[in-house]
Scaffold this motif. Structure first.
Motif, PDB file in Angstrom:
ATOM      1  N   VAL A  53      53.398  -7.857  97.270  1.00 30.68           N
ATOM      2  CA  VAL A  53      52.049  -8.154  96.283  1.00 30.68           C
ATOM      3  C   VAL A  53      52.516  -9.418  95.431  1.00 30.68           C
ATOM      4  CG1 VAL A  53      50.680  -7.612  94.268  1.00 30.68           C
ATOM      5  CG2 VAL A  53      51.044  -6.191  96.493  1.00 30.68           C
ATOM      6  N   VAL A  54      51.858 -10.416  95.188  1.00 31.75           N
ATOM      7  CA  VAL A  54      52.312 -11.578  94.325  1.00 31.75           C
ATOM      8  C   VAL A  54      51.758 -11.516  92.792  1.00 31.75           C
ATOM      9  CG1 VAL A  54      51.825 -13.910  93.768  1.00 31.75           C
ATOM     10  CG2 VAL A  54      52.306 -13.397  96.190  1.00 31.75           C
ATOM     11  N   THR A  55      52.572 -11.520  92.029  1.00 29.60           N
ATOM     12  CA  THR A  55      51.795 -11.279  90.625  1.00 29.60           C
ATOM     13  C   THR A  55      52.364 -12.518  89.961  1.00 29.60           C
ATOM     14  OG1 THR A  55      54.282 -10.828  89.722  1.00 29.60           O
ATOM     15  CG2 THR A  55      53.087  -9.188  90.571  1.00 29.60           C
ATOM     16  N   ALA A  56      51.745 -12.413  88.421  1.00 29.55           N
ATOM     17  CA  ALA A  56      51.862 -13.601  87.803  1.00 29.55           C
ATOM     18  C   ALA A  56      52.955 -14.440  87.426  1.00 29.55           C
ATOM     19  CB  ALA A  56      51.333 -13.235  86.400  1.00 29.55           C
ATOM     20  N   TRP A  57      54.153 -13.536  87.576  1.00 30.83           N
ATOM     21  CA  TRP A  57      55.575 -14.070  87.724  1.00 30.83           C
ATOM     22  C   TRP A  57      55.615 -14.925  88.783  1.00 30.83           C
ATOM     23  CZ3 TRP A  57      54.548  -9.095  85.522  1.00 30.83           C
ATOM     24  CH2 TRP A  57      54.942  -8.834  84.281  1.00 30.83           C
ATOM     25  N   ASP A  58      55.332 -14.487  90.012  1.00 35.60           N
ATOM     26  CA  ASP A  58      55.388 -15.366  91.212  1.00 35.60           C
ATOM     27  C   ASP A  58      54.604 -16.356  90.939  1.00 35.60           C
ATOM     28  OD1 ASP A  58      56.823 -13.171  93.094  1.00 35.60           O
ATOM     29  OD2 ASP A  58      55.097 -12.363  92.269  1.00 35.60           O
ATOM     30  N   ARG A  59      53.623 -16.544  90.489  1.00 38.43           N
ATOM     31  CA  ARG A  59      52.712 -17.883  90.475  1.00 38.43           C
ATOM     32  C   ARG A  59      53.085 -18.793  89.392  1.00 38.43           C
ATOM     33  NH1 ARG A  59      48.895 -13.401  90.930  1.00 38.43           N
ATOM     34  NH2 ARG A  59      48.561 -13.410  88.735  1.00 38.43           N
ATOM     35  N   ALA A  60      53.542 -17.915  88.237  1.00 34.63           N
ATOM     36  CA  ALA A  60      54.359 -18.825  87.395  1.00 34.63           C
ATOM     37  C   ALA A  60      55.492 -20.000  88.052  1.00 34.63           C
ATOM     38  CB  ALA A  60      54.883 -18.219  86.050  1.00 34.63           C
ATOM     39  N   GLY A 118      39.496  -5.764  79.193  1.00 36.18           N
ATOM     40  CA  GLY A 118      38.729  -6.492  78.397  1.00 36.18           C
ATOM     41  C   GLY A 118      38.883  -6.505  77.164  1.00 36.18           C
ATOM     42  N   HIS A 119      37.833  -6.732  76.316  1.00 34.71           N
ATOM     43  CA  HIS A 119      37.547  -6.735  74.917  1.00 34.71           C
ATOM     44  C   HIS A 119      36.689  -6.076  74.115  1.00 34.71           C
ATOM     45  CE1 HIS A 119      40.922  -9.642  75.826  1.00 34.71           C
ATOM     46  NE2 HIS A 119      41.167  -9.268  74.604  1.00 34.71           N
ATOM     47  N   ASN A 120      35.621  -5.668  74.744  1.00 33.37           N
ATOM     48  CA  ASN A 120      34.307  -5.449  73.960  1.00 33.37           C
ATOM     49  C   ASN A 120      34.063  -3.739  74.157  1.00 33.37           C
ATOM     50  OD1 ASN A 120      31.967  -5.158  72.401  1.00 33.37           O
ATOM     51  ND2 ASN A 120      31.287  -7.182  73.123  1.00 33.37           N
ATOM     52  N   MET A 171      42.734 -11.485  84.485  1.00 34.87           N
ATOM     53  CA  MET A 171      43.047 -12.216  85.517  1.00 34.87           C
ATOM     54  C   MET A 171      42.417 -12.237  86.745  1.00 34.87           C
ATOM     55  SD  MET A 171      47.450 -12.558  85.239  1.00 34.87           S
ATOM     56  CE  MET A 171      48.158 -11.591  84.228  1.00 34.87           C
ATOM     57  N   PRO A 172      41.702 -13.490  87.004  1.00 29.11           N
ATOM     58  CA  PRO A 172      41.120 -13.460  88.541  1.00 29.11           C
ATOM     59  C   PRO A 172      41.866 -12.907  89.689  1.00 29.11           C
ATOM     60  CG  PRO A 172      41.478 -15.592  87.553  1.00 29.11           C
ATOM     61  CD  PRO A 172      41.801 -14.675  86.676  1.00 29.11           C
TER      62      PRO A 172
END
Ligand code: BF8
Ligand code: SF4
Length: 655
Positions: A56-63, A291-293, A368-369
């Motif tokens: 699985v690819v994560t934000a760190w890979d994409r960064a 999320g936030h609300n 994150m999308p």
């Protein structure tokens, strides 16, 4: 075929179109075995290893795949405001010194920064607008499942808005307050109501500088107008308006967001909860809200407590339903209901990698999308709920005040049904949960102090508490996850500085065991004594990112109690791992309130010497506070400690 895809194909029995590993853009996805470098948190390290093993690819890979990032954009020198561009300028080199329209580095950098403030302010404020609409619908009897939980606060805030509360029913009052708050978004009144909470001196300064926010939507709209080609081309004027825009968030959108969340869902009180991925339960249906609300997460909270839903979960072989939070909506639930917190921003993908999550229900912001791509590799179902926030590979279940209850039950029901699809062989819940105290609203802090801020002021005067710092904000793969927050907080509390955390910072502090009363043992002697007396942690969880308004309210109340402006107080702010435009808006309104603010990531302004100078020193002469940028938490702590020492001296207090 690259090696990541090979590994993925070997281990994955769940290929679906859109699977991130079948995407050729990930050809370069690195095989990483240095997980410790990416995060200090044991749960993240363990799940990064599993993500790797699962392909699985994560934000760190994409960064990593984004490296090297564009230096023009990084320094704020690229502009795509109009179709004569895009332009990128090189003010000190051989390239173009001006954009096609003639904009120089100062104009371009100031325009870009202003637009970040506008986007951040818009996000908080639009979130607040949704709460105003729920309050209105509650008043009109059209929001089944929602109610007024803090009637006292409704009356107090309504009075602050100048509403004559006598003779009005609770519902009539809700409608009146909602209508008055709606006016804050427009431009009728001349100034956003909660500006009145600031000390007199600060309001006078803002008036002199012409930065008093006149209407929440108005200031954001004006930023977009000013930054259109051919409007405001003076960097100082642009940035002063960015300040006004941020104040429309801090004393407008965010403050309304906090107050209405308290009115509708209850004003938080201190109590214990738990944090990290260990809050997931192997034998339960695990549902996460992200999320936030709280408009969405609170209703999911109701649905999971329903007896029929629990019975259904048991009929599927689960022991029950386990609800946990992520990011700020997680903080909202944690503050009020002590619902456990699964993780902060960079943990959101990794929760799916546990293989133990039946569903993630999201509203908006910081989602994150990529979640949909990761979920393709597991059984996790994803639901979006806001018509303004739709995502790839998420089922959309539209939420509004009228149908929220019904929709919440629908998603919880489907999540339970999804339990039977869980592949038990792929489940890994890596750590045990850590205890974390939460619920420090302004009211509960004052309550813990015995009814007024006087004991806190006395402790500050006596030097037992040297000062207070808001440590806030996100995770960002540019900074080792949680390292910036935890390193800074540890140094501050060891130096008798009380810490108030919000957003993803409080999750980092919680995971590190800093948000429990026992953490007083890591504090300096004075702070340790006070924490012991009050049975509170040295690092207080004050809520989500809109709840930075709680920190501002405390700062205003301290200044008012001492009869000085906020910039005279031994206070500071820090956003060690920020990534979001909302964090830029927060940083601006905190600074404009008179609070020195240290950022761990450089905002995109370095290409303009003038904007950088103004932000790091020039503002001090104007607002009594400025920004500093320091990624190293020890050095950031040194800056803050020096600042607090200087402020203490200014007040005639011992260092
Ligand atoms: O508003 S701290 S990553 S979750 S932006 Fe987002 Fe940053 Fe977390 Fe909440 Ni705030
Ligand atoms: Fe280029 Fe000016 Fe247009 Fe920006 S506004 S893209 S600098 S021409």
């Amino acid at each position: 075929m690259n090696i990541s895809v090979v590994i993925h194909e070997l281990v994955c029995d769940n290929h679906q179109p859109g699977c991130s590993l079948l995407d050729v853009r990930h050809e370069e996805a690195a095989i990483m075995d240095q997980y410790q470098e990416f995060s200090i948190a044991a749960d993240a390290q363990s799940m990064l290893k599993k993500a790797h093993d699962d392909g699985v690819v994560t934000a760190w890979d994409r960064a990593r795949m984004q490296q090297p990032q564009c230096q023009f954009c990084k320094s704020g020198l690229s502009c795509r405001v109009c179709a004569m561009g895009p332009c990128r300028i090189d003010p000190h080199g051989k390239g173009a010194h001006y954009g096609v329209c003639g904009a120089d580095a100062d104009i371009i950098a100031a325009r870009n920064l202003s637009r970040m403030v506008a986007a951040g302010s818009a996000s908080h404020s639009d979130h607040a607008r949704d709460l105003v609409e729920v309050l209105y619908s509650v008043g009109k009897g059209k929001a089944p499942g929602y109610e007024i939980k803090d009637l006292e606060k409704l009356k107090r805030v309504a009075t602050e808005y100048g509403i004559a509360i006598n003779g009005l029913s609770d519902k009539e009052l809700a409608v009146k307050l909602a209508e008055s708050m709606m006016e804050d978004f427009g431009m009728k009144k001349g100034r956003v109501t909660f500006v009145g909470r600031a000390p007199k001196q600060r309001i006078e300064l803002w008036e002199k500088l012409n930065v008093v926010p006149r209407g929440i939507d108005r200031e954001t709209t004006e930023t977009m107008h000013r930054t259109h080609m051919g409007v405001d081309n003076d960097y100082v004027s642009l940035l002063l308006h960015a300040v006004r825009n941020s104040l429309s968030d801090g004393y407008g959108g965010s403050m309304i967001g906090t107050e209405l969340s308290d009115i509708l869902f209850g004003t938080p009180k201190p109590g214990l909860s738990t944090v990290n991925l260990g809050v997931l339960k192997e034998d339960h249906v695990n549902i996460l809200v992200h999320g936030h609300n709280p408009v969405v997460s609170e209703m999911i909270g109701l649905a999971v407590e329903d007896g029929e839903m629990i019975k259904l979960a048991q009929s599927k072989g689960a022991k029950g339903i386990n609800l946990a939070g992520l990011c700020c909506t997680g903080s909202e639930l944690m503050m009020r209901k002590k619902i456990p917190m699964a993780g902060n921003h960079l943990m959101t993908e990794l929760t799916i990698v546990t293989g133990a999550v039946e569903s993630i229900i999201v509203d908006y912001q910081c989602v994150m999308p990529a979640l949909g791509q990761v979920a393709q590799c597991y059984h996790t179902k994803l639901y979006s709920t806001s018509n303004k926030a739709k995502f790839p590979f998420m089922e959309h279940v539209e939420f509004n005040p009228e149908n929220a209850k019904e929709q919440a039950f629908k998603m919880v029901h489907a999540s339970i049904e999804n339990y039977v699809r869980r592949n038990k062989d792929r489940v890994s819940i890596p750590v045990s949960p850590v205890k974390s105290m939460t619920g420090f609203s302004v009211e509960s802090i004052v309550g813990a102090l015995g009814g007024s801020l006087a004991p806190l002021i006395d402790a500050i005067k006596a030097g037992k508490i040297k000062g207070a710092v808001g440590v806030v904000g996100c995770n960002n793969p540019k900074i080792r996850q949680d390292y910036g927050h935890v390193g800074l907080i540890k140094r501050l509390i060891a130096n008798d500085i009380l810490v108030l955390t919000t957003g993803c910072a409080n999750v980092a502090a919680g995971k590190a065991g800093l948000q429990v009363p026992e953490a007083k043992n890591l504090a300096g002697p004075g702070l340790k004594e006070i924490c012991g007396l009050l049975n509170i942690p040295p690092s207080l969880h004050v809520g989500s990112c809109v709840d930075n308004s709680r920190i501002v309210v405390i700062a205003c109340a301290l200044a008012n109690a001492l009869g000085v402006d906020i910039d005279k107080l031994p206070l500071a702010g820090a956003a060690p791992e920020w990534y979001s435009e909302k964090a830029v808006a927060i940083a601006f309104y905190v600074m404009a309130s008179g609070i020195y603010t240290v950022l761990g990531v450089m905002p995109p302004v370095g290409g303009s010497t003038n904007v950088t100078k103004l932000a790091t020193s020039g503002l001090k002469d104007v607002f009594g506070a400025s920004f500093a940028v320091e990624a190293n938490p020890d050095r950031a702590a040194d800056l803050i400690i020096a600042h607090i020492t200087e402020k203490r001296k200014g007040l005639g207090l011992s260092a």
